[in-house]
Design a protein around this motif. Structure first.
Motif, PDB file in Angstrom:
ATOM      1  N   LEU A 242      47.676 -19.602  12.504  1.00 34.62           N
ATOM      2  CA  LEU A 242      48.742 -19.166  11.613  1.00 34.62           C
ATOM      3  C   LEU A 242      49.499 -20.324  10.984  1.00 34.62           C
ATOM      4  CD1 LEU A 242      50.232 -16.391  13.915  1.00 34.62           C
ATOM      5  CD2 LEU A 242      48.987 -16.015  11.782  1.00 34.62           C
ATOM      6  N   PRO A 243      50.034 -20.117   9.767  1.00 33.83           N
ATOM      7  CA  PRO A 243      51.029 -21.043   9.235  1.00 33.83           C
ATOM      8  C   PRO A 243      52.352 -20.813   9.938  1.00 33.83           C
ATOM      9  CG  PRO A 243      50.811 -19.176   7.768  1.00 33.83           C
ATOM     10  CD  PRO A 243      49.768 -18.999   8.849  1.00 33.83           C
ATOM     11  N   ARG A 244      53.303 -21.741   9.802  1.00 33.59           N
ATOM     12  CA  ARG A 244      54.623 -21.553  10.415  1.00 33.59           C
ATOM     13  C   ARG A 244      55.308 -20.341   9.782  1.00 33.59           C
ATOM     14  NH1 ARG A 244      53.975 -22.899  14.821  1.00 33.59           N
ATOM     15  NH2 ARG A 244      51.866 -22.627  14.050  1.00 33.59           N
TER      16      ARG A 244
ATOM     17  N   ASP B 114      48.602 -18.765  17.629  1.00 31.76           N
ATOM     18  CA  ASP B 114      49.462 -19.691  16.898  1.00 31.76           C
ATOM     19  C   ASP B 114      48.637 -20.676  16.078  1.00 31.76           C
ATOM     20  OD1 ASP B 114      52.000 -21.034  16.262  1.00 31.76           O
ATOM     21  OD2 ASP B 114      51.296 -22.605  17.610  1.00 31.76           O
TER      22      ASP B 114
ATOM     23  N   HIS C 184      57.370 -17.650  14.853  1.00 31.32           N
ATOM     24  CA  HIS C 184      56.807 -16.561  14.059  1.00 31.32           C
ATOM     25  C   HIS C 184      57.710 -15.328  14.089  1.00 31.32           C
ATOM     26  CE1 HIS C 184      53.272 -18.973  13.524  1.00 31.32           C
ATOM     27  NE2 HIS C 184      53.110 -19.091  14.839  1.00 31.32           N
TER      28      HIS C 184
ATOM     29  N   ASP D 171      50.178 -11.122   9.120  1.00 25.48           N
ATOM     30  CA  ASP D 171      49.169 -12.170   9.041  1.00 25.48           C
ATOM     31  C   ASP D 171      48.141 -12.030  10.157  1.00 25.48           C
ATOM     32  OD1 ASP D 171      50.239 -14.111   6.861  1.00 25.48           O
ATOM     33  OD2 ASP D 171      51.982 -13.674   8.099  1.00 25.48           O
TER      34      ASP D 171
ATOM     35  N   ARG E  36      48.083  -7.881   6.006  1.00 28.50           N
ATOM     36  CA  ARG E  36      48.196  -8.329   4.625  1.00 28.50           C
ATOM     37  C   ARG E  36      46.808  -8.761   4.168  1.00 28.50           C
ATOM     38  NH1 ARG E  36      47.134 -13.404   3.691  1.00 28.50           N
ATOM     39  NH2 ARG E  36      47.484 -15.032   5.252  1.00 28.50           N
TER      40      ARG E  36
ATOM     41  N   GLY F 141      44.660 -11.200   6.218  1.00 26.43           N
ATOM     42  CA  GLY F 141      45.071 -11.127   7.619  1.00 26.43           C
ATOM     43  C   GLY F 141      43.905 -10.806   8.542  1.00 26.43           C
TER      44      GLY F 141
ATOM     45  N   ALA G 180      54.776 -17.124  10.292  1.00 28.68           N
ATOM     46  CA  ALA G 180      53.906 -16.002   9.952  1.00 28.68           C
ATOM     47  C   ALA G 180      54.422 -14.710  10.572  1.00 28.68           C
ATOM     48  CB  ALA G 180      52.485 -16.282  10.431  1.00 28.68           C
ATOM     49  N   ARG G 181      53.933 -13.598  10.051  1.00 29.52           N
ATOM     50  CA  ARG G 181      54.270 -12.288  10.610  1.00 29.52           C
ATOM     51  C   ARG G 181      53.161 -11.864  11.569  1.00 29.52           C
ATOM     52  NH1 ARG G 181      55.202  -7.539   7.639  1.00 29.52           N
ATOM     53  NH2 ARG G 181      56.809  -7.043   9.155  1.00 29.52           N
ATOM     54  N   VAL G 182      53.565 -11.453  12.772  1.00 33.86           N
ATOM     55  CA  VAL G 182      52.626 -11.099  13.829  1.00 33.86           C
ATOM     56  C   VAL G 182      52.975  -9.722  14.372  1.00 33.86           C
ATOM     57  CG1 VAL G 182      51.727 -11.697  16.114  1.00 33.86           C
ATOM     58  CG2 VAL G 182      52.317 -13.515  14.482  1.00 33.86           C
TER      59      VAL G 182
END
Length: 221
Positions: free
Chosen positions: A46-48, A43, A71, A115, A144, A147, A50-52
């Protein structure tokens, strides 16, 4: 068909193994154990929103925590018992049964372009040796541009750190940071655990068939 993993062989030989594994973590959660350490580290990267991708997600412990942090999470695991537990205990993310050695989410209607791909819980140590490089290549393919892949596993499980890093480089991934714990302690010779943060050596990830994952058919997730 991919080479049988150690996890698949264990479950084949002991059909109740997966259910006991699920129950062990449910009991730990009920007792108030801190099960979110890996998710807290990811967490922080990552930015708020994000794709995980939670690769080898098991019963959803890490991906579930990241979803609660806001996320967009997709989890994949080869074991349908673990996926069923993830769906029950951690609703919200998309949980899918699948072999990481054959991972191609765009072919299943789920866009690539993650991400972070996180592979925690000793997942890489349970892979069949002949599939390790291919799994790492496919994880890279789902990133991405910009990533990263994060893998954590213990020593003494048949996958030496040097071998893992060689496989990662062969898959086009270079280490950014090597740690000995999920709470950011540096890795050193003799460490009994490795957390590796990896980035594509050549920039943007590409899809399993060679095309960019984000250019392929998008779907839910």
């Amino acid at each position: 068909m991919a080479e049988e993993s150690l996890w698949t062989r264990i479950v084949r030989e002991d059909p109740q193994h997966s259910q006991r594994y699920v129950q062990r973590f449910r009991d730990m959660a009920a007792a108030g154990a801190d099960l979110d350490g890996e998710a807290r580290m990811v967490d922080a990267m990552l930015p708020r929103g994000a794709r995980v991708l939670d690769a080898g997600c098991g019963p959803g412990r890490v991906g579930g925590a990241l979803a609660r942090a806001g996320h967009d999470v997709v989890g994949v695991d080869v074991d349908p018992v673990l996926i069923a537990a993830a769906q029950e205990d951690h609703p919200g993310p998309r949980w899918l049964v699948g072999d990481l050695a054959e991972l191609d989410l765009p072919a299943r209607g789920v866009a690539g372009g993650f991400d972070v791909v996180v592979c925690a819980g000793n997942v890489v140590a349970f892979l069949a040796p002949g599939t390790r490089g291919e799994v790492l290549r496919r994880l890279r393919a789902h990133l991405r541009p910009g990533g990263r892949v994060v893998c954590g596993f213990g020593a003494g499980r048949g996958y030496a750190v040097e071998e893992f890093l060689a496989d990662a480089r062969g898959a086009g991934l270079e280490p950014d940071v090597l740690l000995s714990t999920w709470d950011l302690r540096p890795h050193a010779p003799g460490s009994d655990f490795l957390v590796a943060v990896l980035s594509p050596a050549g920039g943007a990830g590409r899809g399993p068939g060679g095309d960019r994952a984000e250019d392929r058919a998008e779907g839910p997730g």
